[in-house]
Design an enzyme around this catalytic site. Sequence first.
Site, PDB file in Angstrom:
ATOM      1  N   ASN A   1       8.859   1.105  -2.954  1.00 17.78           N
ATOM      2  CA  ASN A   1       7.512   1.666  -2.882  1.00 17.78           C
ATOM      3  C   ASN A   1       7.600   3.178  -3.139  1.00 17.78           C
ATOM      4  O   ASN A   1       8.308   3.893  -2.425  1.00 17.78           O
ATOM      5  CB  ASN A   1       6.930   1.386  -1.487  1.00 17.78           C
ATOM      6  CG  ASN A   1       5.522   1.919  -1.336  1.00 17.78           C
ATOM      7  OD1 ASN A   1       5.248   3.065  -1.684  1.00 17.78           O
ATOM      8  ND2 ASN A   1       4.623   1.106  -0.817  1.00 17.78           N
TER       9      ASN A   1
ATOM     10  N   HIS B   1       5.254   7.731  -1.755  1.00 13.87           N
ATOM     11  CA  HIS B   1       5.569   9.063  -1.211  1.00 13.87           C
ATOM     12  C   HIS B   1       5.917  10.083  -2.289  1.00 13.87           C
ATOM     13  O   HIS B   1       5.790  11.281  -2.066  1.00 13.87           O
ATOM     14  CB  HIS B   1       6.697   8.972  -0.187  1.00 13.87           C
ATOM     15  CG  HIS B   1       6.218   8.477   1.147  1.00 13.87           C
ATOM     16  ND1 HIS B   1       5.092   8.964   1.757  1.00 13.87           N
ATOM     17  CD2 HIS B   1       6.716   7.538   1.986  1.00 13.87           C
ATOM     18  CE1 HIS B   1       4.912   8.345   2.905  1.00 13.87           C
ATOM     19  NE2 HIS B   1       5.885   7.470   3.066  1.00 13.87           N
TER      20      HIS B   1
ATOM     21  N   HIS C   1       0.625   1.517  -3.874  1.00 11.42           N
ATOM     22  CA  HIS C   1      -0.632   1.189  -3.193  1.00 11.42           C
ATOM     23  C   HIS C   1      -1.700   2.120  -3.760  1.00 11.42           C
ATOM     24  O   HIS C   1      -1.681   3.325  -3.514  1.00 11.42           O
ATOM     25  CB  HIS C   1      -0.453   1.410  -1.681  1.00 11.42           C
ATOM     26  CG  HIS C   1      -1.651   1.029  -0.867  1.00 11.42           C
ATOM     27  ND1 HIS C   1      -1.633   1.059   0.503  1.00 11.42           N
ATOM     28  CD2 HIS C   1      -2.895   0.619  -1.213  1.00 11.42           C
ATOM     29  CE1 HIS C   1      -2.822   0.676   0.960  1.00 11.42           C
ATOM     30  NE2 HIS C   1      -3.604   0.412  -0.065  1.00 11.42           N
TER      31      HIS C   1
ATOM     32  N   ARG D   1      -4.880   3.363  -3.231  1.00 14.67           N
ATOM     33  CA  ARG D   1      -5.852   3.376  -2.134  1.00 14.67           C
ATOM     34  C   ARG D   1      -7.224   3.765  -2.653  1.00 14.67           C
ATOM     35  O   ARG D   1      -7.350   4.490  -3.654  1.00 14.67           O
ATOM     36  CB  ARG D   1      -5.406   4.358  -1.044  1.00 14.67           C
ATOM     37  CG  ARG D   1      -4.101   3.962  -0.375  1.00 14.67           C
ATOM     38  CD  ARG D   1      -3.801   4.885   0.785  1.00 14.67           C
ATOM     39  NE  ARG D   1      -4.668   4.634   1.912  1.00 14.67           N
ATOM     40  CZ  ARG D   1      -4.303   3.973   3.015  1.00 14.67           C
ATOM     41  NH1 ARG D   1      -3.060   3.542   3.162  1.00 14.67           N
ATOM     42  NH2 ARG D   1      -5.153   3.756   3.976  1.00 14.67           N
TER      43      ARG D   1
ATOM     44  N   ARG E   1      -5.425   8.873  -2.294  1.00 19.62           N
ATOM     45  CA  ARG E   1      -4.723   9.984  -1.647  1.00 19.62           C
ATOM     46  C   ARG E   1      -3.326  10.214  -2.218  1.00 19.62           C
ATOM     47  O   ARG E   1      -2.797  11.294  -2.111  1.00 19.62           O
ATOM     48  CB  ARG E   1      -4.647   9.781  -0.130  1.00 19.62           C
ATOM     49  CG  ARG E   1      -3.722   8.673   0.283  1.00 19.62           C
ATOM     50  CD  ARG E   1      -3.533   8.658   1.777  1.00 19.62           C
ATOM     51  NE  ARG E   1      -4.743   8.193   2.463  1.00 19.62           N
ATOM     52  CZ  ARG E   1      -4.740   7.711   3.699  1.00 19.62           C
ATOM     53  NH1 ARG E   1      -3.610   7.656   4.373  1.00 19.62           N
ATOM     54  NH2 ARG E   1      -5.843   7.288   4.266  1.00 19.62           N
TER      55      ARG E   1
ATOM     56  N   GLU F   1      -0.288  -2.985  -4.550  1.00 16.24           N
ATOM     57  CA  GLU F   1      -0.893  -3.169  -3.226  1.00 16.24           C
ATOM     58  C   GLU F   1      -2.308  -2.649  -3.292  1.00 16.24           C
ATOM     59  O   GLU F   1      -2.533  -1.535  -3.797  1.00 16.24           O
ATOM     60  CB  GLU F   1      -0.152  -2.329  -2.189  1.00 16.24           C
ATOM     61  CG  GLU F   1       0.988  -2.990  -1.515  1.00 16.24           C
ATOM     62  CD  GLU F   1       1.606  -2.042  -0.501  1.00 16.24           C
ATOM     63  OE1 GLU F   1       0.895  -1.229   0.123  1.00 16.24           O
ATOM     64  OE2 GLU F   1       2.825  -2.108  -0.367  1.00 16.24           O
TER      65      GLU F   1
ATOM     66  N   THR G   1      -0.516   1.933   6.282  1.00 24.48           N
ATOM     67  CA  THR G   1      -1.119   0.637   6.609  1.00 24.48           C
ATOM     68  C   THR G   1      -0.776   0.257   8.050  1.00 24.48           C
ATOM     69  O   THR G   1       0.380   0.263   8.436  1.00 24.48           O
ATOM     70  CB  THR G   1      -0.565  -0.447   5.657  1.00 24.48           C
ATOM     71  OG1 THR G   1      -0.614   0.066   4.333  1.00 24.48           O
ATOM     72  CG2 THR G   1      -1.378  -1.719   5.755  1.00 24.48           C
TER      73      THR G   1
ATOM     74  N   GLU H   1       3.528 -11.444   2.562  1.00 25.11           N
ATOM     75  CA  GLU H   1       4.475 -10.377   2.912  1.00 25.11           C
ATOM     76  C   GLU H   1       4.377 -10.212   4.419  1.00 25.11           C
ATOM     77  O   GLU H   1       3.318  -9.842   4.951  1.00 25.11           O
ATOM     78  CB  GLU H   1       4.129  -9.062   2.191  1.00 25.11           C
ATOM     79  CG  GLU H   1       5.122  -7.960   2.575  1.00 25.11           C
ATOM     80  CD  GLU H   1       4.943  -6.659   1.791  1.00 25.11           C
ATOM     81  OE1 GLU H   1       4.536  -6.708   0.612  1.00 25.11           O
ATOM     82  OE2 GLU H   1       5.214  -5.600   2.388  1.00 25.11           O
TER      83      GLU H   1
ATOM     84  N   HIS I   1       7.524  -2.857   5.566  1.00 25.63           N
ATOM     85  CA  HIS I   1       6.891  -1.828   6.389  1.00 25.63           C
ATOM     86  C   HIS I   1       7.832  -1.346   7.489  1.00 25.63           C
ATOM     87  O   HIS I   1       8.224  -2.131   8.347  1.00 25.63           O
ATOM     88  CB  HIS I   1       5.564  -2.259   7.018  1.00 25.63           C
ATOM     89  CG  HIS I   1       4.648  -1.079   7.214  1.00 25.63           C
ATOM     90  ND1 HIS I   1       4.789  -0.203   8.243  1.00 25.63           N
ATOM     91  CD2 HIS I   1       3.627  -0.612   6.451  1.00 25.63           C
ATOM     92  CE1 HIS I   1       3.885   0.752   8.135  1.00 25.63           C
ATOM     93  NE2 HIS I   1       3.169   0.534   7.052  1.00 25.63           N
TER      94      HIS I   1
HETATM   95  N1  PXP Z   1       4.591  -3.162   2.502  1.00 23.50           N
HETATM   96  C1  PXP Z   1       3.292  -2.787   2.668  1.00 23.50           C
HETATM   97  C2  PXP Z   1       2.234  -3.836   2.594  1.00 23.50           C
HETATM   98  C3  PXP Z   1       2.952  -1.441   2.900  1.00 23.50           C
HETATM   99  O1  PXP Z   1       1.667  -1.099   3.064  1.00 23.50           O
HETATM  100  C4  PXP Z   1       3.976  -0.470   2.930  1.00 23.50           C
HETATM  101  C5  PXP Z   1       3.638   0.967   3.139  1.00 23.50           C
HETATM  102  O2  PXP Z   1       2.826   1.413   2.133  1.00 23.50           O
HETATM  103  C6  PXP Z   1       5.304  -0.906   2.741  1.00 23.50           C
HETATM  104  C7  PXP Z   1       5.585  -2.257   2.551  1.00 23.50           C
HETATM  105  C8  PXP Z   1       6.452   0.065   2.749  1.00 23.50           C
HETATM  106  O3  PXP Z   1       6.571   0.623   4.024  1.00 23.50           O
HETATM  107  P1  PXP Z   1       7.563   1.822   4.254  1.00 23.50           P
HETATM  108  O4  PXP Z   1       7.097   2.985   3.441  1.00 23.50           O
HETATM  109  O5  PXP Z   1       7.470   2.061   5.728  1.00 23.50           O
HETATM  110  O6  PXP Z   1       8.933   1.361   3.833  1.00 23.50           O
END
Ligand code: PXP
Length: 249
Positions: free
Chosen positions: A7, A10, A43, A45, A49, A70, A101, A151, A190
Amino acid sequence: MASLGVNIDHIANVRQARRALEPDPVTFALLAELGGADGITVHLREDRRHIQDRDVELLRATLRSRLNLEMAATAEMEAIALRIRPDMVTLVPEKRQEVTTEGGLDVASKLEGLTGLVGRLQDAGIPVSLFVDAHRTQLEACQRSGARWVELHTGCYAEASAQAQPLELARLSEGSFIARSLGLRVNAGHGLTYQNVEPVAAIEGMEELNIGHTIVARALAVGLETAVRQMKALVQNPRHDPLFGSTTP
Ligand code: PXP
């Protein structure tokens, strides 16, 4: 053996902190692929953001791995998904005030609307995954929605105290079992880190872990390609399960 979805939200967070052009998440997605990412997750959003529409479009055009989009279950996002055609859509709950999330999607109470959306996306050839807590009620609702994937939300496991973590791991493991017995395929994510990922990667039937924050944090020190390579090694080949002492595959 589980695969790794990286992901990159960031990376976009850093860019948006200055509303600048760099760092470009599209460039970093390619570096993540060089490090062994099996897929890239973003994601988009509603408040834009971090990830922007142009990021999703460019990722679709340039990725060699898979694009997992996402998104919230809204008409705007549905139109974008149908136009971009990601390799997977993961439906997540979204609140404007949240930092990230929080909790899984309440599929059970939104079944009718979600069933329609899942059907329209899948009819267009886009596999749909639902981000849910590992509870039987939610998993049964996922099956009724027609989605083929879930998921599992690993936030409770990631945030649990050392004493509570084995119980949370057992919940995830049971969730994977229930989901698969309902005919669903299983991803998770997550809050996973280099320290806590291995027992989750070792859960039977786990297909893909979606991981962002910890990888981008480590990338600041070692670079994204190396950070992804290090995580991929843990996900692909989890060591002896430190929580239960069982030998993992
Ligand atoms: N899965 C989902 C559905 C998420 O919303 C996120 C965070 O955006 C992640 C995985 C990844 O989480 P993390 O950044 O804490 O590894």
